[in-house]
Design a protein around this motif. Sequence first.
Motif, PDB file in Angstrom:
ATOM      1  N   GLY A  63       4.247  16.614  -8.448  1.00 39.36           N
ATOM      2  CA  GLY A  63       3.923  18.098  -7.724  1.00 39.36           C
ATOM      3  C   GLY A  63       2.576  18.427  -7.907  1.00 39.36           C
ATOM      4  O   GLY A  63       2.151  19.327  -7.118  1.00 39.36           O
ATOM      5  N   ARG A  64       1.833  17.859  -8.748  1.00 36.87           N
ATOM      6  CA  ARG A  64       0.475  18.119  -8.861  1.00 36.87           C
ATOM      7  C   ARG A  64      -0.500  17.556  -7.422  1.00 36.87           C
ATOM      8  O   ARG A  64       0.031  16.430  -6.999  1.00 36.87           O
ATOM      9  N   GLU A  65      -1.731  18.111  -7.433  1.00 39.70           N
ATOM     10  CA  GLU A  65      -2.426  17.587  -6.215  1.00 39.70           C
ATOM     11  C   GLU A  65      -2.833  16.246  -6.887  1.00 39.70           C
ATOM     12  O   GLU A  65      -3.474  15.938  -7.770  1.00 39.70           O
ATOM     13  N   VAL A  66      -3.315  15.516  -5.731  1.00 37.95           N
ATOM     14  CA  VAL A  66      -3.986  14.048  -5.794  1.00 37.95           C
ATOM     15  C   VAL A  66      -4.957  13.882  -5.051  1.00 37.95           C
ATOM     16  O   VAL A  66      -5.273  14.141  -3.831  1.00 37.95           O
ATOM     17  N   LEU A  69       0.795  -1.189  -0.021  1.00 34.98           N
ATOM     18  CA  LEU A  69      -0.124  -0.018  -0.062  1.00 34.98           C
ATOM     19  C   LEU A  69       0.833   1.289  -0.045  1.00 34.98           C
ATOM     20  O   LEU A  69       0.649   2.273  -0.727  1.00 34.98           O
ATOM     21  N   LEU A  70       1.900   1.190   0.660  1.00 35.86           N
ATOM     22  CA  LEU A  70       2.797   2.210   0.799  1.00 35.86           C
ATOM     23  C   LEU A  70       3.487   2.685  -0.492  1.00 35.86           C
ATOM     24  O   LEU A  70       3.657   3.835  -0.850  1.00 35.86           O
ATOM     25  N   LYS A  71       3.807   1.515  -1.268  1.00 36.31           N
ATOM     26  CA  LYS A  71       4.257   1.462  -2.593  1.00 36.31           C
ATOM     27  C   LYS A  71       3.405   2.222  -3.479  1.00 36.31           C
ATOM     28  O   LYS A  71       3.752   2.865  -4.507  1.00 36.31           O
ATOM     29  N   LEU A  72       2.147   1.870  -3.425  1.00 39.39           N
ATOM     30  CA  LEU A  72       0.993   2.477  -4.302  1.00 39.39           C
ATOM     31  C   LEU A  72       0.724   3.825  -3.962  1.00 39.39           C
ATOM     32  O   LEU A  72       0.990   4.614  -4.999  1.00 39.39           O
ATOM     33  N   VAL A  73       0.726   4.277  -2.707  1.00 42.95           N
ATOM     34  CA  VAL A  73       0.642   5.630  -2.335  1.00 42.95           C
ATOM     35  C   VAL A  73       2.030   6.415  -3.223  1.00 42.95           C
ATOM     36  O   VAL A  73       1.976   7.531  -3.617  1.00 42.95           O
ATOM     37  N   GLY A  74       3.238   5.849  -2.821  1.00 39.03           N
ATOM     38  CA  GLY A  74       4.332   6.434  -3.435  1.00 39.03           C
ATOM     39  C   GLY A  74       4.359   6.629  -4.792  1.00 39.03           C
ATOM     40  O   GLY A  74       4.858   7.629  -5.389  1.00 39.03           O
ATOM     41  N   ASP A  75       4.172   5.563  -5.751  1.00 38.78           N
ATOM     42  CA  ASP A  75       3.980   5.551  -7.083  1.00 38.78           C
ATOM     43  C   ASP A  75       3.062   6.571  -7.599  1.00 38.78           C
ATOM     44  O   ASP A  75       3.411   7.374  -8.511  1.00 38.78           O
ATOM     45  N   VAL A  76       1.836   6.803  -6.855  1.00 38.10           N
ATOM     46  CA  VAL A  76       0.833   7.648  -7.499  1.00 38.10           C
ATOM     47  C   VAL A  76       1.435   9.105  -7.150  1.00 38.10           C
ATOM     48  O   VAL A  76       1.367  10.037  -8.034  1.00 38.10           O
ATOM     49  N   LEU A  77       1.851   9.464  -5.962  1.00 36.34           N
ATOM     50  CA  LEU A  77       2.504  10.779  -5.545  1.00 36.34           C
ATOM     51  C   LEU A  77       3.528  10.983  -6.619  1.00 36.34           C
ATOM     52  O   LEU A  77       3.903  12.308  -7.249  1.00 36.34           O
ATOM     53  N   ASP A  78       4.381  10.087  -7.123  1.00 39.08           N
ATOM     54  CA  ASP A  78       5.605  10.205  -7.935  1.00 39.08           C
ATOM     55  C   ASP A  78       4.948  10.497  -9.245  1.00 39.08           C
ATOM     56  O   ASP A  78       5.575  11.369 -10.121  1.00 39.08           O
ATOM     57  N   LEU A  79       3.892  10.036  -9.881  1.00 41.60           N
ATOM     58  CA  LEU A  79       3.234  10.357 -11.120  1.00 41.60           C
ATOM     59  C   LEU A  79       2.748  11.506 -11.088  1.00 41.60           C
ATOM     60  O   LEU A  79       2.377  12.424 -12.076  1.00 41.60           O
ATOM     61  N   ALA A  80       2.125  12.083  -9.911  1.00 40.01           N
ATOM     62  CA  ALA A  80       1.734  13.446  -9.754  1.00 40.01           C
ATOM     63  C   ALA A  80       2.580  14.540 -10.066  1.00 40.01           C
ATOM     64  O   ALA A  80       2.256  15.461 -10.423  1.00 40.01           O
TER      65      ALA A  80
END
Length: 398
Positions: free
Chosen positions: A52-55, A39-50
Amino acid sequence: MSRIWAGIDVGKGHHHGLALDPDCKTLLSRRVANDEPELLKLVGDVLDLADGREVTWAIDMTGGEPALLLALLVSHGQEVLYMPGRLVNRASDGYRGEGKTDARDAYVIADQARMRRDLRPIRPGDEAAIELKLLTGRRSDLVEDRTRAVNRLRGTLLSMFPALERALDVTNTGPLKLLTDYQTPAAIRRAGVARLTKWLANRKVRNARDLAEATVEAAERQHTAVPGEKTIAKLVHTLAEEVMALNAQVSEMDKLIEGRFREHELAYVVLSVPGIGATLGAEFLAAVGGDLNEFDSPDALAAFAGVAPAPRDSGKVNGNLHRPVTYHRRLQRVFYTSALVSVRYDPNSRKFYDRKRAEGKRHVQAVLALARRRVNVIWALIRDRRCYEGTPPMAMAA
């Protein structure tokens, strides 16, 4: 600032996460185990894809299976929206394809979060409210189990001894204790009123004489043994003990709930409202998250609780109101039940109820109108941090 949207389709052992950009392009679609590292990896990957953009995250459940994921998202300061599963199912009809997969549901959740502005944010709430939600949820499960056990007991007893089933209220402790030792008409007749009275009194059953007389009278009405009587008697014994055990568990849970509820800073305000005790008060705080900061007005709270009617107008039909489809069932129960109780004990509530009845409203309509009025009352009391007074302060000063 542009943002991306992440939808989570919740499962027991696995969730499916999917992220969309503003152009509805899928940036990530992955099935992840319901474990902290993944789950932490999923959150981190989504934030990396963002980048700097808001999620904005959206999820179709608020408790149980996604509890760990929600805790991780909150600890990372992420915005999370709640989209009920019913809305997901309805929205799915508007998307291409007829098959149902976790990935498709996650896509629907993310896309709906991108378009809709009416989804409620999930806030962590205070620790006391979370504990009260867990405790009241457990109590609700126990009460449902008890109701099923009582119904099974009644049905089983009815198949063997109809007269006794009519004579006893098996929701009370006395009749339950009686059924743990005496089930058949013959056994009750052999014992007689005097012996039954002594047996019940030794077990501290109130009104032992009246219960013994009613039991023996029922036994005198039946002298025929039904097939399988011995087995049925054993089942009655077992079910009576089961109901008594559930009664003890509910009582213990009530003590835990009351103790935790009274520690909350708003307990004294909520308890001052006529018709609200510790259990209903705990359910209220659990439903609203411990405070009313999430609700901009009493109207918003009333809509969330399902005591504000929704319009159903079309063409020449105007003023057609109906019960809303989306609302918090337990919170509605809190307001409706407390309104029903307050009619008996609070003069102001009784006066309001009688006025609505005089206007031609049916009983349920009048109670719902009182429940809606109580939303305004409790809203004002919590806002001002003051207790309910039977007579308004201005009237007392006059």
